[in-house]
Scaffold this active site. Structure first.
Site, mmCIF file in Angstrom:
data_model
loop_
_atom_site.group_PDB
_atom_site.id
_atom_site.type_symbol
_atom_site.label_atom_id
_atom_site.label_comp_id
_atom_site.label_asym_id
_atom_site.label_seq_id
_atom_site.Cartn_x
_atom_site.Cartn_y
_atom_site.Cartn_z
ATOM 1 N N HIS A 144 35.353 52.361 29.050
ATOM 2 C CA HIS A 144 35.626 50.992 28.580
ATOM 3 C C HIS A 144 36.002 51.071 27.102
ATOM 4 O O HIS A 144 35.946 52.127 26.473
ATOM 5 C CB HIS A 144 34.375 50.125 28.753
ATOM 6 C CG HIS A 144 34.174 49.672 30.155
ATOM 7 N ND1 HIS A 144 34.239 48.357 30.533
ATOM 8 C CD2 HIS A 144 33.922 50.375 31.295
ATOM 9 C CE1 HIS A 144 34.048 48.265 31.842
ATOM 10 N NE2 HIS A 144 33.843 49.484 32.325
ATOM 11 N N ASP B 227 35.710 42.921 36.281
ATOM 12 C CA ASP B 227 35.307 43.657 35.084
ATOM 13 C C ASP B 227 33.966 43.087 34.584
ATOM 14 O O ASP B 227 33.820 41.869 34.442
ATOM 15 C CB ASP B 227 36.413 43.449 34.023
ATOM 16 C CG ASP B 227 36.262 44.343 32.819
ATOM 17 O OD1 ASP B 227 35.638 45.410 32.937
ATOM 18 O OD2 ASP B 227 36.801 43.977 31.746
ATOM 19 N N HIS B 228 33.000 43.952 34.346
ATOM 20 C CA HIS B 228 31.692 43.550 33.806
ATOM 21 C C HIS B 228 30.989 42.458 34.625
ATOM 22 O O HIS B 228 30.496 41.472 34.061
ATOM 23 C CB HIS B 228 31.814 43.075 32.343
ATOM 24 C CG HIS B 228 32.168 44.180 31.404
ATOM 25 N ND1 HIS B 228 31.265 45.128 30.990
ATOM 26 C CD2 HIS B 228 33.338 44.504 30.809
ATOM 27 C CE1 HIS B 228 31.873 45.987 30.176
ATOM 28 N NE2 HIS B 228 33.128 45.644 30.060
ATOM 29 N N SER C 41 37.788 39.530 34.165
ATOM 30 C CA SER C 41 36.408 39.408 33.668
ATOM 31 C C SER C 41 35.817 38.085 34.159
ATOM 32 O O SER C 41 36.554 37.223 34.664
ATOM 33 C CB SER C 41 36.400 39.429 32.138
ATOM 34 O OG SER C 41 37.013 38.245 31.649
ATOM 35 N N ASN D 142 39.996 51.461 30.337
ATOM 36 C CA ASN D 142 40.085 49.999 30.216
ATOM 37 C C ASN D 142 40.723 49.569 28.898
ATOM 38 O O ASN D 142 40.277 49.981 27.823
ATOM 39 C CB ASN D 142 38.673 49.397 30.239
ATOM 40 C CG ASN D 142 38.052 49.404 31.608
ATOM 41 O OD1 ASN D 142 38.537 50.077 32.511
ATOM 42 N ND2 ASN D 142 36.977 48.650 31.764
ATOM 43 N N HIS E 227 33.968 47.847 22.571
ATOM 44 C CA HIS E 227 34.835 46.699 22.881
ATOM 45 C C HIS E 227 35.383 46.014 21.623
ATOM 46 O O HIS E 227 34.740 46.039 20.579
ATOM 47 C CB HIS E 227 34.056 45.671 23.708
ATOM 48 C CG HIS E 227 33.770 46.132 25.107
ATOM 49 N ND1 HIS E 227 32.504 46.386 25.564
ATOM 50 C CD2 HIS E 227 34.596 46.397 26.137
ATOM 51 C CE1 HIS E 227 32.559 46.778 26.826
ATOM 52 N NE2 HIS E 227 33.824 46.800 27.198
ATOM 53 N N ASP F 105 42.138 46.031 26.973
ATOM 54 C CA ASP F 105 42.314 44.584 26.909
ATOM 55 C C ASP F 105 42.758 44.157 25.512
ATOM 56 O O ASP F 105 43.776 43.496 25.338
ATOM 57 C CB ASP F 105 40.986 43.896 27.281
ATOM 58 C CG ASP F 105 41.127 42.391 27.411
ATOM 59 O OD1 ASP F 105 42.250 41.874 27.262
ATOM 60 O OD2 ASP F 105 40.121 41.706 27.644
HETATM 61 O O1 G3H Z 1 35.251 44.150 28.190
HETATM 62 C C1 G3H Z 1 35.560 42.961 28.215
HETATM 63 C C2 G3H Z 1 36.950 42.529 28.477
HETATM 64 O O2 G3H Z 1 37.794 42.840 27.397
HETATM 65 C C3 G3H Z 1 37.014 41.101 28.855
HETATM 66 O O3 G3H Z 1 36.763 40.260 27.805
HETATM 67 O O4 G3H Z 1 35.057 38.600 28.589
HETATM 68 O O5 G3H Z 1 36.635 38.086 26.711
HETATM 69 O O6 G3H Z 1 37.491 38.203 29.056
HETATM 70 P P1 G3H Z 1 36.454 38.689 28.068
HETATM 71 P P1 13P Z 2 39.034 46.979 24.631
HETATM 72 O O1 13P Z 2 38.355 45.830 23.948
HETATM 73 O O2 13P Z 2 38.938 48.222 23.813
HETATM 74 O O3 13P Z 2 40.433 46.677 25.031
HETATM 75 O O4 13P Z 2 38.202 47.282 25.987
HETATM 76 C C1 13P Z 2 38.426 46.528 27.147
HETATM 77 C C2 13P Z 2 37.391 46.762 28.193
HETATM 78 O O5 13P Z 2 36.573 47.654 28.139
HETATM 79 C C3 13P Z 2 37.408 45.849 29.330
HETATM 80 O O6 13P Z 2 36.328 46.069 30.184
HETATM 81 ZN ZN ZN Z 3 34.561 46.775 29.144
#
Ligand code: G3H
Ligand code: 13P
Ligand code: ZN
Length: 332
Positions: free
Chosen positions: A234, A93-94, A56, A277, A191, A279
């Site tokens: 996601h 990612d994103h 990310s 996805n 998320h 995380d």
């Molecule tokens: O969808 C988001 C991912 O879980 C990444 O999260 O921006 O906290 O690294 P982050």
């Molecule tokens: P989760 O927070 O459900 O693990 O989703 C992760 C995600 O979509 C990363 O892009």
């Molecule tokens: Zn995501």
């Protein structure tokens, strides 16, 4: 300028084609540090699963983009050393701007997401097309994931209070106009570790929150409009109760946590959903084990003694997902 081919990585093209044909989904696991990366590679080599390593914008800031890129190169060599050359994608990612996507593409990413889901439809189309034009014109074709519809939920860099489901009427036009290689959709996933408000859920006999079912009707309507096109989910952590309980048992606080049940993800993986996805589940597993180690061994101060067990638990979690949820085991 580094091409992903020089790092031994692949883009998502063949992976997704095989996943759709085979009725499984490729795991897309986020990583920010060495232990997470080791666990992902160990699990995917052992289960012979292709994998998407996701970074990310927050991870890039945290871990440094040069280090991350070289860790991905290391991941390819590590998999080889462990005895199986699984296909590995390095994916942004994103991504939230053309500049960030371009920077990643030029530094060795084989795939990027441009997330214009919060923009107007026209602006989302224009931004996604700009990224696709650039990514696809590279000597080595870089794949692009776009998004239509908004997921609810909060993480460091991704935050929306309400979800807007993807409108099936828009997907064909979006895919045609942008040239995107895969499409993330909103059908009720979210998320983070608190995916739904308690009032949206029911409770089972043990008091565990049970979320509303994903909107498979919307997924089916989307599949009808763009048959065989790779779909991405996601926000697909299942938020295992064993980890949230362990975190609380050892002094942590978890409020109203609820995830996506595994059987719903299994059902999605059998459809055109070919990337899932995850995380938050990894974050929960690491946190639970680290809390346990500290609670049971308050004198411990060697990071290997708490990060090591956390890594082992992560590996178990990812192997389970590949084998029992996504169906990617044995597909490398
Ligand atoms: O969808 C988001 C991912 O879980 C990444 O999260 O921006 O906290 O690294 P982050
Ligand atoms: P989760 O927070 O459900 O693990 O989703 C992760 C995600 O979509 C990363 O892009
Ligand atoms: Zn995501």
């Amino acid at each position: 300028m580094t091409s992903y081919k020089d790092l031994g990585l692949v883009n998502t093209k063949d992976m997704f084609a095989k996943a759709i044909k085979g009725g499984f989904a490729i795991p897309a696991y986020n990583f920010n540090n060495m232990e997470q990366m080791q666990a992902i590679i160990q699990a995917c080599v052992e289960t012979k699963s292709p994998v998407i390593l996701q970074v990310s914008a927050g991870a890039r800031k945290y871990a440094n983009s040069n280090l991350l890129r070289n860790m991905a190169r290391g991941a390819v060599e590590y998999a080889h050393e462990l005895g199986c050359d699984i296909p590995i994608v390095l994916h942004l990612d994103h991504g939230d701007s053309f500049e960030l996507c371009k920077d990643c593409i030029e530094s060795g990413f084989s795939s990027v997401m441009i997330d214009g889901s919060h923009l107007s439809y026209e602006d989302n189309v224009a931004l996604t097309k700009k990224v696709c034009d650039f990514a696809h014109s590279q000597k080595a074709y870089v794949t692009v994931e776009g998004e239509l519809g908004v997921l609810a939920g909060v993480e460091d860099e991704v935050s929306h209070e309400h979800s807007n489901y993807t409108q099936p009427e828009e997907v064909e036009d979006f895919v045609k106009k942008t040239g995107v290689d895969s499409l993330a959709i909103s059908i009720g996933t979210s998320h983070g570790a608190t995916k739904f408000k308690p009032e949206q859920c029911t409770k089972n006999a043990d008091g565990v929150l049970i979320p509303p079912e994903l909107r498979f009707d919307i997924l089916e309507a989307i599949e009808k409009r763009i048959p065989g096109f790779p779909i991405v989910l996601h926000g697909s952590s299942s938020v295992p109760v064993q980890y949230t309980k362990m975190i609380e048992q050892f002094g942590g606080k978890m409020k109203d946590t609820v995830g996506i049940p595994e059987e719903q993800l299994r059902r999605a993986a059998k459809s055109a959903v070919c990337k899932i996805n995850i995380d938050s589940d990894g974050r929960l597993a690491m946190t639970a084990i680290i809390r346990k180690v500290f609670a049971e061994n308050p004198a411990e101060f060697d990071p290997r003694k708490y990060l090591g067990p956390a890594r082992d638990e992560l590996k178990k979690l990812y192997s389970h997902k590949n084998k029992e949820v996504l169906g990617s085991a044995g597909q490398a």
